[in-house]
Design a protein around this motif. Structure first.
Motif, PDB file in Angstrom:
ATOM      1  N   ASP A   9      65.360  18.829   8.895  1.00 29.93           N
ATOM      2  CA  ASP A   9      66.789  19.108   9.077  1.00 29.93           C
ATOM      3  C   ASP A   9      67.581  17.904   9.575  1.00 29.93           C
ATOM      4  O   ASP A   9      67.042  17.012  10.212  1.00 29.93           O
ATOM      5  CB  ASP A   9      66.965  20.238  10.102  1.00 29.93           C
ATOM      6  N   ASP A  10      68.880  17.994   9.324  1.00 33.04           N
ATOM      7  CA  ASP A  10      69.898  17.095   9.884  1.00 33.04           C
ATOM      8  C   ASP A  10      69.932  15.719   9.242  1.00 33.04           C
ATOM      9  O   ASP A  10      70.513  14.785   9.815  1.00 33.04           O
ATOM     10  CB  ASP A  10      69.769  16.967  11.417  1.00 33.04           C
ATOM     11  N   HIS A  70      72.541  21.749   4.209  1.00 32.81           N
ATOM     12  CA  HIS A  70      72.399  22.200   5.604  1.00 32.81           C
ATOM     13  C   HIS A  70      73.807  22.320   6.199  1.00 32.81           C
ATOM     14  O   HIS A  70      74.289  21.415   6.866  1.00 32.81           O
ATOM     15  CB  HIS A  70      71.550  21.189   6.373  1.00 32.81           C
ATOM     16  N   HIS A  74      78.300  20.869  10.356  1.00 30.31           N
ATOM     17  CA  HIS A  74      77.349  20.999  11.473  1.00 30.31           C
ATOM     18  C   HIS A  74      77.989  20.520  12.780  1.00 30.31           C
ATOM     19  O   HIS A  74      77.313  19.998  13.668  1.00 30.31           O
ATOM     20  CB  HIS A  74      76.082  20.196  11.170  1.00 30.31           C
ATOM     21  N   CYS A 140      71.390  25.574  12.880  1.00 31.91           N
ATOM     22  CA  CYS A 140      70.910  26.288  14.072  1.00 31.91           C
ATOM     23  C   CYS A 140      70.522  27.738  13.771  1.00 31.91           C
ATOM     24  O   CYS A 140      70.437  28.558  14.693  1.00 31.91           O
ATOM     25  CB  CYS A 140      71.942  26.250  15.190  1.00 31.91           C
ATOM     26  N   HIS A 242      62.917  17.924  12.498  1.00 34.14           N
ATOM     27  CA  HIS A 242      64.284  17.396  12.534  1.00 34.14           C
ATOM     28  C   HIS A 242      64.210  15.872  12.506  1.00 34.14           C
ATOM     29  O   HIS A 242      63.280  15.299  13.090  1.00 34.14           O
ATOM     30  CB  HIS A 242      65.016  17.838  13.812  1.00 34.14           C
TER      31      HIS A 242
HETATM   32 ZN   LIG Z   1      70.659  21.263  12.034  1.00 38.01          ZN
END
Ligand SMILES: [Zn+2]
Length: 298
Positions: A9-10, A70, A74, A140, A242
């Motif tokens: 992620d991210d 994603h 964010h 999240c 992540h």
């Molecule tokens: Zn995230």
């Protein structure tokens, strides 16, 4: 047989440290003949993807990695719904922050609003990465029924954010410190049909959150226990990482991958894959045998 997926992620968010960690970790995975599904924030904090991120992402794409959506910006942890476990186990303040901003945030969660955010992300993927996203992961894990309806309307039929285990956050100082595996029974442990008939691919767990490297051997053992159990329960298993967790202790992240690879090899005929390939082949649909609970309040 179980298909394992490394989902990270991210991507797209943050500066030099996560950019370099992403490039290095992609090379590490390739050295093990693995590819990841990277969950990319297409408009991080409301800003365009930087030239440096675009270069890393295009390089990953060209090397066979999978890039999926994603969220859009964010900017906080409430982009597509109210906070949920285990995000609340990572940061208990999410609950009180959400309560303070409740009226403002609840009004966000309409199909039209969320659809516009998803469509903007799709357009950025098409324009900048020449990719048509097929899967979404809400930031999240914060989701709403409106989000699933919006996904269905724009033709995205796959989502992944529900956790089977949150044990990977028990090392945080406000939590128990106990890394004994605990699995929830609130959701099926294999992919399932959920709201708006979107297929949810649940997350097995995370073993590389910040600070995990200080208990590296225990986290590798936790991952090995989880993969040993999931092959008896699901044809698809999604492991979470992540970019900032990888950057936090790069060597630990590599040890987790190697520990899982070794364990899985000893468990029989299993594979490592990416979510786009499992979707394209129909394997994710085949694995989605059950139906999820009607558990979302909004
Ligand atoms: Zn995230």
């Amino acid at each position: 047989m179980t298909d394992f997926v490394w989902s990270i992620d991210d991507a797209g968010s943050g500066g030099e440290v996560p950019i370099q960690a992403t490039r290095r970790f992609a090379r590490f995975l390739e050295s093990r003949d693995l590819r990841a599904t990277w969950l990319v924030v297409p408009k991080p904090n409301g800003q365009p993807l930087s030239a440096e991120w675009l270069a890393v992402l295009r390089e990953a794409r060209d090397n066979g990695h999978d890039l999926q959506l994603h969220g859009l910006t964010h900017e906080d942890c409430f982009e597509f719904g109210p906070p949920v476990w285990p995000a609340t186990s990572i940061n208990p303040a999410f609950e009180s922050t959400f309560a303070q901003r409740r009226n403002e945030l609840i009004s966000r969660y309409t199909v039209a609003n969320l659809r516009a955010r998803i469509e903007e992300g799709q357009e950025i993927f098409r324009r900048e990465l020449e990719i048509e996203p097929v899967l979404f992961r809400a930031p999240c894990g914060a989701i709403s029924q409106a989000m699933f309806n919006a996904l269905a309307q724009v033709g995205i039929r796959y989502h992944s954010c529900q956790y089977i285990s949150g044990t990977g956050y028990e090392h945080l100082t406000h939590n128990s410190g106990d890394l004994t595996p605990v699995w929830t029974d609130a959701i099926p442990h294999s992919p399932f049909h959920w709201y708006a008939d979107v297929v949810e691919a649940p997350i097995l767990g995370e073993y590389t959150w910040r600070g995990a490297g200080t208990r590296s051997a225990e986290f590798v053992e936790l991952a090995r226990k989880d993969v040993t159990r999931i092959v008896t329960e699901s044809q698809v298993a999604v492991i979470l990482m992540h970019t900032h967790g990888i950057a936090d202790d790069f060597d630990h992240a590599c040890r987790v991958v190697d520990g899982v690879l070794e364990m899985v090899a000893g468990l029989g005929d299993h594979r490592f894959n990416t979510l786009d390939k499992l979707i394209a082949s129909g394997a994710l649909d085949v694995a989605a045998t059950g139906t999820g609970p009607d558990s979302l309040l909004i």
